[in-house]
Design a protein around this motif. Structure first.
Motif, PDB file in Angstrom:
ATOM      1  N   PHE A 235       0.831  -1.203   0.000  1.00 50.56           N
ATOM      2  CA  PHE A 235       0.000   0.000   0.000  1.00 50.56           C
ATOM      3  C   PHE A 235       0.875   1.267   0.000  1.00 50.56           C
ATOM      4  O   PHE A 235       0.492   2.274  -0.602  1.00 50.56           O
ATOM      5  N   LEU A 236       2.028   1.199   0.647  1.00 46.59           N
ATOM      6  CA  LEU A 236       2.923   2.365   0.692  1.00 46.59           C
ATOM      7  C   LEU A 236       3.573   2.626  -0.657  1.00 46.59           C
ATOM      8  O   LEU A 236       4.059   3.729  -0.919  1.00 46.59           O
ATOM      9  N   THR A 257      -5.854   4.162   4.949  1.00 43.78           N
ATOM     10  CA  THR A 257      -6.266   3.475   6.177  1.00 43.78           C
ATOM     11  C   THR A 257      -5.610   2.114   6.312  1.00 43.78           C
ATOM     12  O   THR A 257      -5.018   1.790   7.353  1.00 43.78           O
ATOM     13  N   TYR A 258      -5.696   1.292   5.249  1.00 42.33           N
ATOM     14  CA  TYR A 258      -5.106  -0.051   5.306  1.00 42.33           C
ATOM     15  C   TYR A 258      -3.591   0.045   5.493  1.00 42.33           C
ATOM     16  O   TYR A 258      -3.009  -0.640   6.335  1.00 42.33           O
ATOM     17  N   GLY A 259      -2.967   0.880   4.672  1.00 43.25           N
ATOM     18  CA  GLY A 259      -1.505   1.011   4.731  1.00 43.25           C
ATOM     19  C   GLY A 259      -1.035   1.568   6.061  1.00 43.25           C
ATOM     20  O   GLY A 259      -0.061   1.081   6.642  1.00 43.25           O
ATOM     21  N   GLY A 260      -1.726   2.594   6.562  1.00 40.82           N
ATOM     22  CA  GLY A 260      -1.325   3.237   7.811  1.00 40.82           C
ATOM     23  C   GLY A 260      -1.439   2.305   9.003  1.00 40.82           C
ATOM     24  O   GLY A 260      -0.503   2.191   9.810  1.00 40.82           O
ATOM     25  N   LEU A 261      -2.560   1.597   9.129  1.00 37.34           N
ATOM     26  CA  LEU A 261      -2.758   0.702  10.280  1.00 37.34           C
ATOM     27  C   LEU A 261      -1.826  -0.507  10.215  1.00 37.34           C
ATOM     28  O   LEU A 261      -1.281  -0.927  11.246  1.00 37.34           O
ATOM     29  N   CYS A 262      -1.637  -1.058   9.030  1.00 37.53           N
ATOM     30  CA  CYS A 262      -0.716  -2.207   8.894  1.00 37.53           C
ATOM     31  C   CYS A 262       0.717  -1.789   9.213  1.00 37.53           C
ATOM     32  O   CYS A 262       1.468  -2.549   9.828  1.00 37.53           O
ATOM     33  N   VAL A 276       6.764   5.839   6.026  1.00 37.57           N
ATOM     34  CA  VAL A 276       5.389   6.348   6.136  1.00 37.57           C
ATOM     35  C   VAL A 276       5.378   7.869   6.282  1.00 37.57           C
ATOM     36  O   VAL A 276       4.891   8.593   5.408  1.00 37.57           O
ATOM     37  N   ILE A 277       5.944   8.363   7.377  1.00 34.67           N
ATOM     38  CA  ILE A 277       5.882   9.800   7.662  1.00 34.67           C
ATOM     39  C   ILE A 277       6.634  10.622   6.624  1.00 34.67           C
ATOM     40  O   ILE A 277       6.153  11.681   6.199  1.00 34.67           O
ATOM     41  N   ASP A 278       7.798  10.138   6.182  1.00 32.72           N
ATOM     42  CA  ASP A 278       8.607  10.885   5.210  1.00 32.72           C
ATOM     43  C   ASP A 278       8.369  10.438   3.773  1.00 32.72           C
ATOM     44  O   ASP A 278       9.145  10.787   2.876  1.00 32.72           O
ATOM     45  N   ASN A 279       7.326   9.671   3.539  1.00 29.59           N
ATOM     46  CA  ASN A 279       7.015   9.174   2.197  1.00 29.59           C
ATOM     47  C   ASN A 279       6.105  10.186   1.489  1.00 29.59           C
ATOM     48  O   ASN A 279       4.927  10.311   1.828  1.00 29.59           O
ATOM     49  N   ARG A 283       1.968  10.393   1.695  1.00 32.37           N
ATOM     50  CA  ARG A 283       1.442  11.580   2.391  1.00 32.37           C
ATOM     51  C   ARG A 283       0.201  12.110   1.679  1.00 32.37           C
ATOM     52  O   ARG A 283      -0.735  12.604   2.320  1.00 32.37           O
ATOM     53  N   ASN A 284       0.172  11.990   0.361  1.00 34.13           N
ATOM     54  CA  ASN A 284      -0.998  12.452  -0.405  1.00 34.13           C
ATOM     55  C   ASN A 284      -2.251  11.649  -0.042  1.00 34.13           C
ATOM     56  O   ASN A 284      -3.355  12.188   0.010  1.00 34.13           O
ATOM     57  N   PHE A 285      -2.070  10.348   0.196  1.00 32.26           N
ATOM     58  CA  PHE A 285      -3.208   9.520   0.607  1.00 32.26           C
ATOM     59  C   PHE A 285      -3.627   9.852   2.033  1.00 32.26           C
ATOM     60  O   PHE A 285      -4.826   9.902   2.349  1.00 32.26           O
ATOM     61  N   LEU A 286      -2.653  10.056   2.914  1.00 30.29           N
ATOM     62  CA  LEU A 286      -2.961  10.350   4.317  1.00 30.29           C
ATOM     63  C   LEU A 286      -3.744  11.651   4.476  1.00 30.29           C
ATOM     64  O   LEU A 286      -4.539  11.787   5.405  1.00 30.29           O
ATOM     65  N   GLU A 287      -3.517  12.592   3.566  1.00 32.74           N
ATOM     66  CA  GLU A 287      -4.257  13.854   3.633  1.00 32.74           C
ATOM     67  C   GLU A 287      -5.763  13.633   3.462  1.00 32.74           C
ATOM     68  O   GLU A 287      -6.571  14.449   3.900  1.00 32.74           O
ATOM     69  N   LEU A 288      -6.140  12.525   2.829  1.00 28.79           N
ATOM     70  CA  LEU A 288      -7.555  12.217   2.613  1.00 28.79           C
ATOM     71  C   LEU A 288      -8.221  11.684   3.879  1.00 28.79           C
ATOM     72  O   LEU A 288      -9.446  11.710   3.997  1.00 28.79           O
TER      73      LEU A 288
END
Length: 436
Positions: A235-236, A257-262, A276-279, A283-288
């Motif tokens: 997912f990342l 969601t899937y990528g972050g929790l896993c 994750v944090i520096d990717n 980061r574009n997906f996390l903004e959603l």
């Protein structure tokens, strides 16, 4: 040390230094907005899944709303059997407008029979003429027909048969993507993995959005197999170019969601920071999904109370996710255990009252969690039950140093003896060769 790298050992920080955060959402899932993220069959199956879960939880209003939307969506297609099933589940509770439409079912079934007969005649003609491209298209049309009418096993067989008649790499990719779509719908994730691998073997024909789709499919397969670290990596790796192009399977919000929790459940601290944090892509997906973004940052910064708040408020809605619901509790347990381990790591001793406050639990409950982690050898410590203090078991540094020195000396002695032996052998062989 940068602000984001600062570890707050007590699980919190000065409010005045706290960054602005969105309000944690604990609202009931907006079914209409959620369903709007998807298209096709997955939209219907997700709505029906929500209806089933809400039925188990006695949330009748939410259940009927999901069934109403599923009813309307099904009538846009051709799956009459699924329509009958939904009407039976509604059972007249939504009024006459959402009852059985026998005329519509008969019309759709009649057209389906006519189309099937036409497809059979065309395919037989193509086979007679031995035109590979036409035969491939014939099987593909049959796959589309079966998929539209809910015969997933037959659809998969038809798509799989097109593989023998592919003449270009693009044809192979199209076959693989169709087979993957149906396999995900059927829950046959071994097929998903197999066809992802086949598609990746034709790398020259893969476009960036297609690569992202394959990574999403592979991520779902790993998630289903409970291989959370592999799922997180897939997912990342998804590119923002995916956009909404794969919403017949997955939405960009799901990737976050899937990528972050896993990742939270399986990555160590360094991986969480770098991957994750520096990717920039992820980061574009996390903004959603701001809640997931914030809980990842809170976990990394050791703001455990806030992180657990976000997780707690997300849980009810995550349990309504068709792919994630079976894994929510496992992921949550792993994330919590990692937080407990990370909290205790820097200290020689920890006050269990302060720690329980940081994790919003009781001292007794925390003690049981820590006992399990100590027994599993994940935390090197002992608990003073009387004073409610956790003491770390740090190794005897003096003894460890002597042991390392002794080991190094033994290794040096062994290496020198081996060198001397080799030198003597070479010396004697040299003299023997001189005599000859």
């Amino acid at each position: 040390m940068e602000p984001d790298d600062e570890i707050h050992a007590n699980g919190g920080a000065d409010v005045s230094n706290n960054r602005n955060r969105p309000i944690i959402s604990s609202e009931q899932l907006d079914i209409e907005a959620y369903a709007g993220l998807y298209t096709g069959r997955t939209k219907i199956t997700r709505l029906l899944f929500i209806a089933d879960r809400c039925g188990q939880n006695n949330n009748t209003a939410m259940k009927m709303e999901a069934l109403r939307m599923a009813y309307e969506e099904i009538k846009k297609g051709e799956n009459t059997q699924l329509f009958r099933d939904v009407v039976q589940k509604i059972d007249g509770r939504l009024g006459s407008n959402y009852g059985m439409d026998s005329a519509w079912c008969e019309m759709v079934d009649r057209k389906a029979d006519q189309r099937k007969e036409k497809l059979e005649n065309e395919l037989n003609a193509y086979r007679t003429n031995l035109i590979k491209e036409s035969i491939r298209m014939g099987y593909n049309d049959f796959g589309d027909y079966y998929y539209a009418h809910g015969y997933l096993a037959d659809a998969f067989k038809s798509y799989a048969r097109t593989r023998d008649y592919c003449t270009t790499s693009k044809h192979v990719i199209h076959t693989c993507m169709s087979a993957i779509l149906v396999s995900i719908e059927m829950g046959q994730f071994t097929h998903v993995t197999s066809y992802v691998s086949k598609a990746e073997q034709t790398a020259e024909a893969l476009e960036p959005p297609t690569v992202s789709k394959l990574r999403c499919a592979a991520g779902l397969a790993h998630l289903e197999a409970k291989k959370y670290k592999l799922a997180a990596r897939k997912f990342l790796e998804v590119s923002p170019e995916l956009g909404n192009s794969y919403n017949e399977v997955i939405a960009p919000q799901d990737v976050a969601t899937y990528g972050g929790l896993c990742a939270l459940a399986s990555f160590d601290r360094a991986e969480l920071k770098s991957k994750v944090i520096d990717n920039p892509n992820f980061r574009n997906f996390l903004e959603l999904v701001p809640e997931v973004r914030e809980l990842i940052h809170d976990f990394y910064s050791s703001h455990y109370a806030s992180c657990l708040d976000y997780l707690g408020n997300l849980k009810a809605n995550l349990m309504l996710d068709i792919h994630l619901h079976d894994h929510v509790q496992t992921l949550y347990d792993q994330i919590r255990n990692k937080a407990l381990i990370q909290y205790t790591h820097p200290f020689v001793s920890v006050d269990l009252h302060m720690m329980a406050n940081a994790f919003k639990t009781t001292v007794a409950g925390l003690g049981k969690e820590l006992e399990a982690l100590i027994a599993d050898n994940q935390i090197q410590a002992r608990i003073d039950s009387h004073n409610k203090i956790l003491y770390a078991r740090h190794a005897d540094q003096r003894n460890a140093t002597f042991q390392r020195v002794l080991q190094t000396g033994n290794e040096f002695d062994r290496d020198v003896r081996a060198m001397l032996l080799r030198a003597n052998l070479i010396k004697h062989e040299y003299k023997a060769s001189r005599k000859l």
